[in-house]
Motif scaffolding. Structure first.
Motif, mmCIF file in Angstrom:
data_model
loop_
_atom_site.group_PDB
_atom_site.id
_atom_site.type_symbol
_atom_site.label_atom_id
_atom_site.label_comp_id
_atom_site.label_asym_id
_atom_site.label_seq_id
_atom_site.Cartn_x
_atom_site.Cartn_y
_atom_site.Cartn_z
ATOM 1 N N VAL A 49 0.864 -1.180 0.000
ATOM 2 C CA VAL A 49 0.000 0.000 0.000
ATOM 3 C C VAL A 49 0.899 1.228 0.000
ATOM 4 N N LEU A 50 0.715 2.084 -1.000
ATOM 5 C CA LEU A 50 1.646 3.184 -1.213
ATOM 6 C C LEU A 50 0.891 4.451 -1.571
ATOM 7 N N GLU A 51 1.181 5.536 -0.864
ATOM 8 C CA GLU A 51 0.558 6.818 -1.183
ATOM 9 C C GLU A 51 1.198 7.395 -2.443
ATOM 10 N N VAL A 52 0.373 7.951 -3.293
ATOM 11 C CA VAL A 52 0.842 8.489 -4.560
ATOM 12 C C VAL A 52 1.470 9.860 -4.346
ATOM 13 N N ASN A 53 2.657 10.040 -4.935
ATOM 14 C CA ASN A 53 3.297 11.354 -4.970
ATOM 15 C C ASN A 53 3.839 11.571 -6.386
ATOM 16 N N ASP A 54 4.547 12.668 -6.584
ATOM 17 C CA ASP A 54 5.050 12.980 -7.924
ATOM 18 C C ASP A 54 5.989 11.890 -8.439
ATOM 19 N N LEU A 312 12.497 -7.756 -5.498
ATOM 20 C CA LEU A 312 11.184 -8.307 -5.831
ATOM 21 C C LEU A 312 11.237 -9.025 -7.172
ATOM 22 N N GLN A 313 10.562 -10.163 -7.232
ATOM 23 C CA GLN A 313 10.519 -10.966 -8.442
ATOM 24 C C GLN A 313 9.064 -11.218 -8.835
ATOM 25 N N GLY A 314 8.759 -11.081 -10.107
ATOM 26 C CA GLY A 314 7.406 -11.333 -10.570
ATOM 27 C C GLY A 314 6.472 -10.177 -10.259
ATOM 28 N N ALA A 315 5.262 -10.277 -10.771
ATOM 29 C CA ALA A 315 4.274 -9.220 -10.563
ATOM 30 C C ALA A 315 3.928 -9.087 -9.080
ATOM 31 N N GLN A 316 3.763 -7.841 -8.641
ATOM 32 C CA GLN A 316 3.471 -7.549 -7.237
ATOM 33 C C GLN A 316 2.104 -6.879 -7.112
ATOM 34 N N ARG A 317 1.381 -7.262 -6.067
ATOM 35 C CA ARG A 317 0.100 -6.598 -5.794
ATOM 36 C C ARG A 317 0.374 -5.234 -5.173
ATOM 37 N N MET A 318 -0.092 -4.196 -5.853
ATOM 38 C CA MET A 318 0.138 -2.835 -5.391
ATOM 39 C C MET A 318 -1.204 -2.136 -5.194
ATOM 40 N N VAL A 319 -1.283 -1.350 -4.126
ATOM 41 C CA VAL A 319 -2.456 -0.523 -3.859
ATOM 42 C C VAL A 319 -1.973 0.917 -3.755
ATOM 43 N N TYR A 320 -2.342 1.730 -4.714
ATOM 44 C CA TYR A 320 -1.937 3.127 -4.723
ATOM 45 C C TYR A 320 -3.053 3.977 -4.120
ATOM 46 N N VAL A 321 -2.680 4.870 -3.207
ATOM 47 C CA VAL A 321 -3.654 5.659 -2.450
ATOM 48 C C VAL A 321 -3.606 7.102 -2.922
ATOM 49 N N LEU A 322 -4.763 7.647 -3.267
ATOM 50 C CA LEU A 322 -4.896 9.049 -3.664
ATOM 51 C C LEU A 322 -5.773 9.774 -2.655
ATOM 52 N N ASP A 323 -5.271 10.873 -2.139
ATOM 53 C CA ASP A 323 -6.030 11.722 -1.219
ATOM 54 C C ASP A 323 -6.370 13.008 -1.960
ATOM 55 N N LEU A 324 -7.616 13.106 -2.417
ATOM 56 C CA LEU A 324 -8.016 14.256 -3.233
ATOM 57 C C LEU A 324 -8.150 15.534 -2.423
ATOM 58 N N THR A 325 -8.096 15.443 -1.086
ATOM 59 C CA THR A 325 -8.241 16.642 -0.257
ATOM 60 C C THR A 325 -6.915 17.361 -0.040
ATOM 61 N N LYS A 326 -5.810 16.741 -0.382
ATOM 62 C CA LYS A 326 -4.516 17.392 -0.221
ATOM 63 C C LYS A 326 -4.388 18.542 -1.221
ATOM 64 N N PRO A 327 -3.518 19.517 -0.926
ATOM 65 C CA PRO A 327 -3.375 20.668 -1.836
ATOM 66 C C PRO A 327 -3.086 20.268 -3.276
ATOM 67 N N ASN A 328 -2.287 19.228 -3.472
ATOM 68 C CA ASN A 328 -1.970 18.792 -4.834
ATOM 69 C C ASN A 328 -2.647 17.467 -5.180
ATOM 70 N N GLY A 329 -3.659 17.093 -4.401
ATOM 71 C CA GLY A 329 -4.314 15.803 -4.595
ATOM 72 C C GLY A 329 -4.936 15.644 -5.965
ATOM 73 N N LEU A 330 -5.627 16.684 -6.432
ATOM 74 C CA LEU A 330 -6.264 16.603 -7.737
ATOM 75 C C LEU A 330 -5.228 16.553 -8.854
ATOM 76 N N PHE A 331 -4.112 17.265 -8.672
ATOM 77 C CA PHE A 331 -3.061 17.228 -9.674
ATOM 78 C C PHE A 331 -2.443 15.832 -9.760
ATOM 79 N N LEU A 332 -2.230 15.214 -8.608
ATOM 80 C CA LEU A 332 -1.683 13.861 -8.600
ATOM 81 C C LEU A 332 -2.643 12.877 -9.273
ATOM 82 N N ALA A 333 -3.927 13.036 -8.996
ATOM 83 C CA ALA A 333 -4.927 12.166 -9.625
ATOM 84 C C ALA A 333 -4.983 12.407 -11.125
#
Length: 377
Positions: A49-54, A312-333
Motif C-alpha cells: 500500500v503506497l501513497e501516490v506522490n510525484d 522483488l521478483q514477478g508481478a506484485q500486488r500494489m495498492v496506490y492511495v490518492l487523497d483528493l483533499t490534499k493541496p496537490n491531490g487533484l493534480f496527482l490524480a
C-alpha cells in the motif's frame, strides 16, 4: 446529579451499541480504508500500500508502446506497375467495326473481367494468343495486346487494370467499412491509403488499433499515431493482412463512485481523475475523497522502482492511495496513469458508517428522536 449520570450512562451505552453495530456486517460497497491498510505487507498482508506522490506518478506512467519494427519501416514500396504471377486483370477491348472479332453482335466493346496471370507469367487473350504479362506494367501489356490484335481487327483500343486476385494483394478485415482483398495499386501502396481504400475505420479513431501481419511478423500501431507519424505509414507487401480493431483495454470502478462497472478506455491514455469522471465522479453522499485506491498487479521492474528495492521478483500486488483533499491531490490524480486491468475503488466516508449504524439501531425512527428517547428528553 443522578439524572446527568443516567444520561451519561445512556450516551455511553449508545456509543457502545453504535460501535458494535458498526463492526458488524452492515451493508456497504466494499472494505473500509483501515481494512485495506490492514492487508498491506507492512501488516503481514500480501499487497504493498503506497501513497501516490510525484515520484510514483512518474515511475508508473507506463503506456502501451505501439509501432512497427524496422523490418516493416524499411521495406520499400511495391512497384505497383509491375505485374506478377497470380495477379488478376480486367481487360476491355474496343473494336472499330460493327461486327468485331470479340464483341457480341450490336456492340463494339468486349470485357474480359477475370484474366489471371498463370504461374509462368502468361495470360491468354482470344485472337492475340498467349502473352507474357508478368514483369510488364499494365501500360506495357496494353500496348502488346493492341499490337497483337491490330493484325486481326482495325484500330483496336485496349485498357488493362489489375483487380483483386492472388498476386500483389492484401487482406483488410475488422473494424473497416469495406472488408476484403485489395490489389496493391499506385494509390494504395501504403497502409494509410489502403485503409482509405477499404472505406476507413468504423470505430473511434482515438481507440482504433491497426495490426499488420507479414509472414511470421506482426506490428501494431494506434490509428492516430499512424496519421501523426509519417514514418509509421509503412509500405505494403503482397500477402499482408491488415486487422483494425477497437482497443480492448478496460478498468473496473467499484465503491462509492457514480457507477460500478467494467469501463473500456475511450482514449490512448487515461488518468485516475478521468477514470473517476468517466463513471460519474465520486458519490457525494457516500465517498471519502481521502480514500481513492487503485489496485494493480505491477511488474517487478516498476514495483522495485517505486518501492526503492531490487529484490522483488514477478508481478506484485500494489495498492496506490490518492487523497483528493490534499493541496496537490487533484493534480496527482490527474497525472496518475490508469492501466489495463486496474481497479479503481473509493471507500465510504466514516460519517456514512456512523449513519448506517444509527439507522440499524433506530429503525424507521429518525436519529434525533431516537437520541431524545434514549436520553430521557
Amino acid at each position: 446529579m443522578n439524572i446527568l449520570t443516567s444520561r451519561g450512562l445512556r450516551l455511553v451505552a449508545m456509543g457502545v451499541l453504535v460501535g458494535t453495530t458498526a463492526s458488524c456486517a452492515l451493508p456497504r460497497s466494499g472494505p473500509s480504508k483501515s481494512e485495506i491498510y490492514a492487508g498491506s505487507v507492512q501488516k503481514q498482508g500480501d499487497a504493498f500500500v503506497l501513497e501516490v506522490n510525484d515520484y510514483v506518478t512518474r515511475a508508473t506512467a507506463v503506456t502501451p508502446a505501439l509501432g512497427f519494427s524496422s523490418d516493416f519501416r524499411n521495406a520499400g514500396q511495391v512497384g505497383s506497375d509491375t505485374l506478377r504471377p497470380g495477379d488478376t486483370l480486367g481487360l476491355t477491348i474496343w473494336e472499330n467495326v460493327d461486327d468485331g472479332l470479340l464483341a457480341p453482335k450490336g456492340a463494339n466493346a468486349t470485357q474480359l473481367t477475370e484474366v489471371q496471370i498463370d504461374g509462368a507469367g502468361f495470360i491468354f487473350v482470344p485472337y492475340a494468343g498467349r502473352i507474357k504479362a508478368a514483369g510488364n506494367s499494365p501500360e506495357a501489356l496494353r500496348r502488346i495486346i493492341t499490337e497483337k490484335l491490330d493484325a486481326q481487327t482495325p484500330d483496336p483500343q485496349v485498357t488493362v487494370m489489375r483487380v483483386a486476385g492472388d498476386g500483389a494483394t492484401v487482406s483488410v478485415m475488422g473494424a473497416v467499412s469495406g472488408q476484403g482483398v485489395y490489389a496493391i495499386e499506385r494509390p494504395t501502396r501504403t497502409l494509410s491509403s489502403m485503409l482509405a481504400r477499404a472505406g476507413g475505420v468504423s470505430v473511434k479513431p482515438e481507440i482504433a488499433r491497426v495490426t499488420v501481419t507479414r509472414g511470421a511478423k506482426t506490428g501494431t500501431i494506434w490509428l492516430k499515431d499512424l496519421y501523426e507519424n509519417p514514418a509509421m505509414d509503412i509500405a505494403l507487401r503482397p500477402g499482408d493482412v491488415i486487422l483494425v480493431e477497437e482497443d480492448t483495454r478496460a478498468f473496473t470502478a467499484m465503491g462509492a463512485t457514480g457507477a460500478q462497472a467494467r469501463v473500456p478506455f475511450d482514449s490512448q491514455t487515461l488518468s485516475a481523475l478521468e477514470a473517476i469522471a468517466t463513471v460519474g465522479g465520486l458519490n457525494s453522499n457516500l465517498a471519502d475523497p481521502k480514500g481513492v485506491f487503485v489496485l494493480r498487479n505491477e511488474p517487478a521492474e516498476i514495483a522495485n522502482t517505486v518501492l526503492g528495492r531490487s529484490d522483488l521478483q514477478g508481478a506484485q500486488r500494489m495498492v496506490y492511495v490518492l487523497d483528493l483533499t490534499k493541496p496537490n491531490g487533484l493534480f496527482l490524480a490527474r497525472d496518475f496513469v490508469i492501466r489495463d486491468g486496474d481497479t479503481v475503488y473509493v471507500t465510504e466516508a466514516p460519517y456514512v458508517t456512523w449513519q448506517k449504524s444509527l439507522s440499524a439501531l433506530t429503525g424507521p425512527v429518525s436519529t434525533v428522536s431516537a437520541f431524545n428517547n434514549l436520553t430521557g428528553d
